[in-house]
Write an enzyme that holds these catalytic residues in place. Structure first.
Site, PDB file in Angstrom:
ATOM      1  N   HIS A  83       0.850  -1.194   0.000  1.00 36.59           N
ATOM      2  CA  HIS A  83       0.000   0.000   0.000  1.00 36.59           C
ATOM      3  C   HIS A  83       0.883   1.240   0.000  1.00 36.59           C
ATOM      4  O   HIS A  83       1.842   1.334   0.772  1.00 36.59           O
ATOM      5  CB  HIS A  83      -0.899   0.005   1.237  1.00 36.59           C
ATOM      6  CG  HIS A  83      -1.734   1.240   1.375  1.00 36.59           C
ATOM      7  ND1 HIS A  83      -1.635   2.100   2.446  1.00 36.59           N
ATOM      8  CD2 HIS A  83      -2.678   1.774   0.563  1.00 36.59           C
ATOM      9  CE1 HIS A  83      -2.485   3.102   2.291  1.00 36.59           C
ATOM     10  NE2 HIS A  83      -3.136   2.928   1.162  1.00 36.59           N
ATOM     11  N   SER A  84       0.591   2.176  -0.903  1.00 39.75           N
ATOM     12  CA  SER A  84       1.283   3.454  -0.952  1.00 39.75           C
ATOM     13  C   SER A  84       2.793   3.251  -1.120  1.00 39.75           C
ATOM     14  O   SER A  84       3.228   2.572  -2.054  1.00 39.75           O
ATOM     15  CB  SER A  84       0.949   4.242   0.324  1.00 39.75           C
ATOM     16  OG  SER A  84       1.404   5.565   0.243  1.00 39.75           O
TER      17      SER A  84
END
Length: 702
Positions: free
Chosen positions: A348-349
């Site tokens: 994520h990210s």
């Protein structure tokens, strides 16, 4: 939290306590009733922000714990795995301990009797020893028919068994005067229940024992991963729970045929290791005292991006992520020796960028590497020589083809040539300059500073990047020694990922269509349309085309209502505009033509166009959706990064989110953990590698 009960007066001791006001006393049972032993259920205590909450184990786990308890194994220090093997219960110590990550041990109880708490009306279990006393008193009362039994708890609080349906715990009113005692019957009454079936608590069904696939999930910046400031462990727990729900609803047939068990998701935490290096102390020393909370938040979260772009701390981060995933993989195999499934990774990210850089620097097996390097060309040496001949022909140096063929020069060898090599081959100065200029221009255009296997080479073959192995740093990638993983991931999922932006900032203008990650053949870039951190990947592979990302199908099998309405209105406005323009065109043509042409040709053409605009107007609407489908059907070649399949997938925003994009931007970046659509795509792609499909294909899915 319970108040200590003062000394009761003699009158209070002699006078039988009354039931709570407003409760009718049920008829007392006849003496000599039949006693049935209570069925225990196991609970553990979850502490969040100094607030205790007792959570039941699943029915499977509770039965397993009860079986171990009944077998008298507690003296042997037996350990019972629970929660899908992610937690161990040390039976003798009554402790629940996390297996794969660090977490404070939780108290475990074998629960039979409960009382209602003060604050949230949740039932709290009594201690095991006092529950045994209550059960013994209950058994005597049922057997002999003697009720209104009074017991005193370890905290000197009074419990009265009025009858089987009415049992009350009197919690004393707190008194500031220790010398004045409060009679027990004047205390606050709380309901007492026997057996877990009599309290309002949801007992989980448990998880399938069979594990089909393992997914490691790497978090982004900061210690908190969602808008509720929860840790990566809690967010991955949500993701796993949603996956279990999606398996039941979309893979029911495969579950009934026992083809599908479940997918295990394990969190990978690197933030705590980074900030335990002492860097926080150094930052605190130079941080200004004003707006303290904001500065602390920036130091703890936003600066992680800068840490990753520092060679010192980038090494710490990639070492932590790789070593943690390898450790988790080894531990998982030790605990699941019969596991034969694959392994995938998700980020994520910023976590997706870390994984992407790790994957681009993995070393493929020799046979796979040869296949990857060859790309779409044949593996024979003649294919490479033929390509060199094409280059020489392009440079008008065809007369030297025999020299290069004699030296067995393929394209990779040509790009490694120096002026001295060409001179030794007997190539004159003029042709040498042409060849060297071609090599330098090609490598310059490709920004060829890539590490072996970097995705930065936009040339004809992915081997071009590997021909630059003599370079030190690749395309702005931080100079670090990237560790190797102990396994080959099947698929790489990126959620809300800035990979495209970072590659562009590093100087990568285009990704070679023939490039694929050395050890991972699948790559999905999943993002919310309002996510401010997410960027696309496909335009870097096919920059000459403009096309939309794949719309992620809704898990219930249709587009969201507001999107359908929006598309319908757009389609209707296009129809109105086309019909209006058609009518104006016919009128203008009839006005500008000569009278004879207007009589002869105008009558036929105008009538034809008018018929197309009026008589065929009802037919255009049902024909339009197929036309739209036809426009989408031509496959877009987005290269081999995802095995020839589409890479970019966009979620459908919720109706409330469409009112204000800016208001829901932050939520858009943190929505993936509980997104059924995201989870369903992950499950669909994972099980597709095993030949297992959804019960019903979703519309618009690939």
């Amino acid at each position: 939290r319970r108040s200590r009960l003062g000394r009761s007066s003699p009158m209070a001791a002699q006078e039988p306590p009354r039931p709570p006001p407003g409760t009718a006393e049920p008829p007392e049972p006849e003496p000599g009733g039949r006693y049935e032993a209570v069925v225990p259920h196991w609970f553990y205590c979850k502490v969040t922000d100094t607030r205790e909450r007792w959570v039941p184990f699943s029915a499977q786990d509770s039965e397993r714990l009860e079986a171990a308890h009944g077998a008298g194994k507690e003296q042997a220090g037996v350990v019972v795995p629970t929660s899908g093997g992610r937690y161990d219960v040390h039976l003798r110590a009554r402790r629940r301990v996390a297996v794969y990550w660090e977490e404070e041990a939780a108290e475990v109880r074998r629960c039979t009797w409960f009382y209602k708490g003060d604050k949230d009306n949740k039932f709290i279990p009594y201690s095991e020893s006092f529950s045994e006393e209550l059960e013994e008193a209950y058994m005597i009362a049922v057997t002999l028919g003697e009720w209104k039994k009074k017991l005193e708890s370890p905290n000197r609080e009074v419990i009265i068994l009025h009858n089987p349906k009415l049992m009350v715990h009197y919690h004393p009113v707190a008194s500031s005067d220790d010398w004045v005692s409060t009679p027990t019957e004047q205390g606050r009454p709380r309901t007492v229940k026997r057996g877990v079936e009599n309290i309002a608590v949801e007992i989980p069904n448990g998880e399938p024992l069979q594990i089909d696939h393992l997914v490691f999930v790497v978090h982004g910046i900061g210690p908190a991963c969602d808008i509720r400031f929860r840790s990566i462990v809690q967010c991955v727990n949500d993701f796993r729970n949603v996956s279990l729900s999606m398996l039941q609803s979309h893979f029911r047939k495969a579950q009934e045929q026992q083809q599908v068990g479940r997918v295990e998701f394990l969190p990978v935490n690197w933030h705590s290791s980074l900030h335990s290096t002492g860097v926080d102390v150094d930052l605190e020393r130079i941080t200004l005292p004003s707006i303290n909370r904001l500065r602390h938040f920036i130091n703890d979260t936003i600066l992680d991006v800068f840490f990753y772009n520092s060679s010192t701390y980038c090494q710490t981060i990639v070492d932590t992520v790789a070593s943690e995933m390898n450790r988790l993989h080894r531990l998982f195999l030790q605990r699941n020796p019969h596991f034969r499934g694959g392994v995938s990774i998700a980020g994520h990210s910023l976590g997706s960028l870390i994984l992407f850089d790790l994957l681009t620097n993995q070393k493929a097996d020799p046979e796979e590497k040869e296949h990857c390097v060859q790309g779409s060309r044949t593996t024979s040496s003649t294919g490479g020589i033929e390509e060199v001949k094409e280059i020489l022909k392009k440079l008008e140096l065809s007369e030297y083809c025999d020299v290069f063929e004699k030296e067995k020069m393929d394209r990779q060898a040509l790009f490694l040539c120096t002026e001295q090599n060409l001179k030794e081959m007997g190539i004159p100065l003029g042709p040498r300059m042409k060849i060297l200029h071609y090599i330098s221009s090609e490598t310059g255009m490709k920004v060829c500073g890539a590490e072996p296997g970097s995705p930065s080479q936009p040339g004809d073959s992915s081997e071009d990047g590997r021909s630059c192995q003599y370079r030190d740093v690749g395309l702005g990638q931080v100079s670090a020694n990237y560790p190797q993983l102990n396994y080959k991931p099947s698929i790489f999922f990126a959620f809300g990922s800035p990979i495209g932006m970072f590659l562009t900032v590093r100087g990568v203008k285009r990704i070679d269509p023939n490039y694929s990650l050395p050890t991972c053949k699948g790559f999905f870039n999943i993002f919310h349309p309002f996510d401010p951190v997410a960027y696309r990947i496909e335009p870097m592979i096919v920059p000459e085309l403009e096309f939309e990302p794949m719309l992620l199908p809704h898990h219930k099998g249709r587009k969201r209502m507001h999107l359908e309405l929006k598309e319908g209105l757009t389609r209707m406005s296009v129809d109105l505009k086309n019909n209006l323009l058609g009518s104006l065109r016919v009128a203008w043509q009839s006005f500008t033509r000569s009278p004879v042409l207007a009589l002869e040709a105008g009558s036929s053409e105008a009538e034809a166009e008018a018929e197309a605009g009026t008589e065929k107007q009802p037919d255009t609407k049902p024909e339009e959706p197929p036309a739209a489908v036809k426009e989408e059907t031509p496959p877009i070649n987005v290269g081999r990064l995802n095995g020839g399949n589409r890479i970019d997938y966009v979620l459908q925003e919720k109706p409330i989110e469409s009112f204000n994009e800016y208001l829901f931007a932050l939520q858009g970046h943190l929505c993936y953990w509980e997104s059924e659509d995201t989870v369903l795509l992950v499950l669909k792609e994972i099980y597709q590698t095993q030949g297992i499909t959804l019960d019903q294909p979703l519309p618009g899915s690939q």
